[in-house]
Design an enzyme around this catalytic site. Structure first.
Site, PDB file in Angstrom:
ATOM      1  N   GLU A  48      47.916  33.339  18.861  1.00 43.60           N
ATOM      2  CA  GLU A  48      48.289  34.701  19.278  1.00 43.60           C
ATOM      3  C   GLU A  48      47.520  35.716  18.462  1.00 43.60           C
ATOM      4  O   GLU A  48      47.411  35.590  17.231  1.00 43.60           O
ATOM      5  CB  GLU A  48      49.799  34.878  19.077  1.00 43.60           C
ATOM      6  N   HIS A  49      47.008  36.710  19.162  1.00 45.93           N
ATOM      7  CA  HIS A  49      46.189  37.770  18.538  1.00 45.93           C
ATOM      8  C   HIS A  49      44.946  37.169  17.874  1.00 45.93           C
ATOM      9  O   HIS A  49      44.481  37.660  16.851  1.00 45.93           O
ATOM     10  CB  HIS A  49      47.012  38.587  17.528  1.00 45.93           C
ATOM     11  N   THR A  50      44.447  36.100  18.465  1.00 47.48           N
ATOM     12  CA  THR A  50      43.205  35.506  17.975  1.00 47.48           C
ATOM     13  C   THR A  50      42.042  35.808  18.925  1.00 47.48           C
ATOM     14  O   THR A  50      40.903  35.888  18.483  1.00 47.48           O
ATOM     15  CB  THR A  50      43.348  33.970  17.834  1.00 47.48           C
ATOM     16  N   SER A  55      56.547  41.684  30.577  1.00 52.02           N
ATOM     17  CA  SER A  55      57.309  40.644  29.898  1.00 52.02           C
ATOM     18  C   SER A  55      56.452  39.894  28.891  1.00 52.02           C
ATOM     19  O   SER A  55      56.909  38.952  28.271  1.00 52.02           O
ATOM     20  CB  SER A  55      57.832  39.656  30.939  1.00 52.02           C
ATOM     21  N   GLY A  56      55.190  40.285  28.759  1.00 57.26           N
ATOM     22  CA  GLY A  56      54.288  39.540  27.879  1.00 57.26           C
ATOM     23  C   GLY A  56      53.802  38.266  28.562  1.00 57.26           C
ATOM     24  O   GLY A  56      53.297  37.359  27.908  1.00 57.26           O
ATOM     25  N   LEU A  57      53.963  38.182  29.900  1.00 57.38           N
ATOM     26  CA  LEU A  57      53.504  36.990  30.628  1.00 57.38           C
ATOM     27  C   LEU A  57      52.276  37.329  31.477  1.00 57.38           C
ATOM     28  O   LEU A  57      51.935  36.631  32.398  1.00 57.38           O
ATOM     29  CB  LEU A  57      54.627  36.421  31.499  1.00 57.38           C
ATOM     30  N   SER A  58      51.693  38.470  31.145  1.00 57.76           N
ATOM     31  CA  SER A  58      50.395  38.808  31.708  1.00 57.76           C
ATOM     32  C   SER A  58      50.382  39.247  33.157  1.00 57.76           C
ATOM     33  O   SER A  58      49.440  38.968  33.891  1.00 57.76           O
ATOM     34  CB  SER A  58      49.498  37.576  31.603  1.00 57.76           C
ATOM     35  N   SER A  81      49.897  42.159  34.219  1.00 54.40           N
ATOM     36  CA  SER A  81      48.830  43.134  34.489  1.00 54.40           C
ATOM     37  C   SER A  81      47.463  42.460  34.639  1.00 54.40           C
ATOM     38  O   SER A  81      46.697  42.828  35.527  1.00 54.40           O
ATOM     39  CB  SER A  81      48.795  44.254  33.448  1.00 54.40           C
ATOM     40  N   ASP A 131      44.041  36.246  28.894  1.00 51.10           N
ATOM     41  CA  ASP A 131      44.898  36.319  30.079  1.00 51.10           C
ATOM     42  C   ASP A 131      44.102  36.148  31.368  1.00 51.10           C
ATOM     43  O   ASP A 131      44.518  35.445  32.291  1.00 51.10           O
ATOM     44  CB  ASP A 131      45.636  37.670  30.105  1.00 51.10           C
TER      45      ASP A 131
HETATM   46  C1  GLA Z   1      47.759  40.463  25.105  1.00 55.52           C
HETATM   47  C2  GLA Z   1      46.266  40.530  25.391  1.00 55.52           C
HETATM   48  C3  GLA Z   1      45.606  39.184  25.088  1.00 55.52           C
HETATM   49  C4  GLA Z   1      45.967  38.688  23.687  1.00 55.52           C
HETATM   50  C5  GLA Z   1      47.480  38.749  23.452  1.00 55.52           C
HETATM   51  C6  GLA Z   1      47.863  38.422  22.048  1.00 55.52           C
HETATM   52  O1  GLA Z   1      48.362  39.603  26.004  1.00 55.52           O
HETATM   53  O2  GLA Z   1      46.039  40.863  26.725  1.00 55.52           O
HETATM   54  O3  GLA Z   1      44.218  39.303  25.256  1.00 55.52           O
HETATM   55  O4  GLA Z   1      45.270  39.423  22.717  1.00 55.52           O
HETATM   56  O5  GLA Z   1      47.990  40.032  23.774  1.00 55.52           O
HETATM   57  O6  GLA Z   1      47.535  37.113  21.736  1.00 55.52           O
END
Ligand code: GLA
Length: 416
Positions: free
Chosen positions: A41-43, A132-135, A137, A180
């Site tokens: 995450e955040h890599t 929801s953090g499930l992408s 968008s 994503d």
């Molecule tokens: C969001 C960003 C991704 C990623 C995550 C964190 O989902 O769209 O590219 O950086 O945060 O891992």
């Protein structure tokens, strides 16, 4: 090829399409899945790997090609109104947060690449919870982009397309990495993918039959365009600053040669313990924390991939737990709600649990086995959702993820 699974709800969508665009014929469906990131995450925006899988929850666009360059889009969700724009290499953006920006981003990018594109009328719907953090968008960007290619009889290799869409999405104001878009476009059913960046590459590992990834929503929206965007973009800057300082230190100390100017090169040339020590000697405060998270998380991805490949659930779980602690303490993107869900899942016997996605709200992912799945699900239901007054079915907020394949466009079967 016709639409093959989860057809339920499709005739409603077609009905809505016909009401919105009585003169158009709903010929195609473009589908792009959301994702759950298992670790890493955040890599991605630091050039280090991630390890997500695609979900069987997706953005669906039903569309009818047009002869001109107009896009007209309505959304099944009432909160998003009709949007209309002309495709060009320079489409004026709406204020941050407007859903039109996610429609316009891929259109502007592909117009710059290919020129002279025709548009379509579209009904957008989602089986993914929004923010929801499930992408959802990025899935929208992928679904729009591949629809536009198809309508114009153009193709791009999957990884090139995913890279183009990751760059395109920055139009919306988030300095995101490419995870994503890559997993939404390129996932393989039944597999998680280690994704490497610059250049983009994907390596699949089958998800063991008896592993269950439980996704649970905090009920707190993780808006990519709101406050979280500021927090996210600030971290991308902090990581760059930290990298410069440590790269100079590694060179000065003779631990890495000239030209070691990226996180992947640092990790390749300096062992992880020395890297953390170097960070601790040359950085302080926030920069030290961000640095420590990024490099340890990057190395956890490879360990987790190997653990999955040999079916070692307990090691995978330990890595997931370490990832959460690091995101909580060093990257500071967790929240009391995310921590509460993680605690409940672990307390009920999950092998590991962590926040997934950018954080600041959104979801957790917990790994359970056949022995612990029911306990984990009921602990989350009774310990989190029911006390917060969530009534009825929970499938929208609490579900077992199924690793699905990547985005597709297909013809809608006549007669639906
Ligand atoms: C969001 C960003 C991704 C990623 C995550 C964190 O989902 O769209 O590219 O950086 O945060 O891992």
């Amino acid at each position: 090829m016709g639409f093959s699974w989860e057809d339920e709800g499709l005739s409603d969508l077609i009905g809505t399409f016909r009401e919105a665009f009585p003169e158009g014929s709903p010929d195609l469906i473009s589908r792009a899945p959301g994702r759950v990131n298992l670790i890493g995450e955040h890599t991605d925006y630091n050039g280090l790997p991630v390890f997500p899988m695609a979900l069987r929850k997706e953005i669906r666009i039903i569309l009818s090609p047009r002869k001109d360059a107009l896009i007209r889009a309505v959304n099944q969700e009432g909160e998003f109104g009709l949007r209309e724009f002309t495709i060009s290499g320079d489409i004026p953006a709406h204020p941050a947060g407007d859903w039109a920006n996610y429609l316009q981003a891929p259109c502007q990018a592909l117009a710059r690449q290919f020129g002279g594109l025709s548009g379509f009328d579209a009904l957008v719907s989602s089986t993914l919870p929004v923010a929801s953090g499930l992408s959802s968008s990025s899935a929208l960007v992928i679904a729009m982009g591949q629809a536009l290619l198809r309508v114009n009889e153009l193709t791009l290799p999957t990884l090139d397309f995913a890279e183009a869409m990751a760059a395109a999405e920055r139009y919306t104001g988030t300095q995101g990495g490419g995870m994503d878009q890559a997993i939404s476009a390129g996932a393989v059913e039944g597999h998680a993918s280690r994704i490497e960046f610059a250049p983009l590459r994907m390596f699949e590992t089958p998800v063991p039959e008896d592993w269950r990834f439980v996704v649970a929503h905090t009920l707190v929206r993780a808006e990519k365009s709101g406050m979280a965007q500021e927090g996210y973009n600030a971290r991308t800057r902090e990581c760059r600053e930290a990298l410069e300082i440590v790269a100079d230190a590694a060179l000065a100390q003779g631990q890495a040669p000239e030209g070691t100017d990226s996180y992947p090169l640092l990790l390749e040339r300096v062992c992880i313990q020395d890297l953390v020590e170097l960070g601790e000697a040359y950085l302080e405060g926030t920069l030290l924390k961000r640095f420590r998270h990024v490099v340890t998380e990057g190395s956890r991805v490879y360990d987790a991939e190997h653990a999955m490949a040999r079916g070692d659930r307990s090691t995978f779980g330990l890595l997931v737990n370490a990832s959460h602690r690091s995101l909580q303490e060093d990257y500071e993107v967790s929240s009391p709600e995310l921590d509460a869900l993680v605690e409940l899942a672990l307390g009920a016997g999950a092998s590991g649990a962590r926040l997934t996605g950018a954080g600041f709200g959104g979801c957790i992912v917990a790994l359970a086995g056949p022995d612990s799945l029911d306990r984990v699900m009921s602990a989350l239901e009774n310990g989190y959702y029911r006390p917060r007054g969530v009534l009825g079915a929970l499938d929208g907020v609490l579900f077992v993820a199924e690793a699905s394949g990547g985005a597709t466009v297909s013809e809608l079967q006549a007669g639906l």
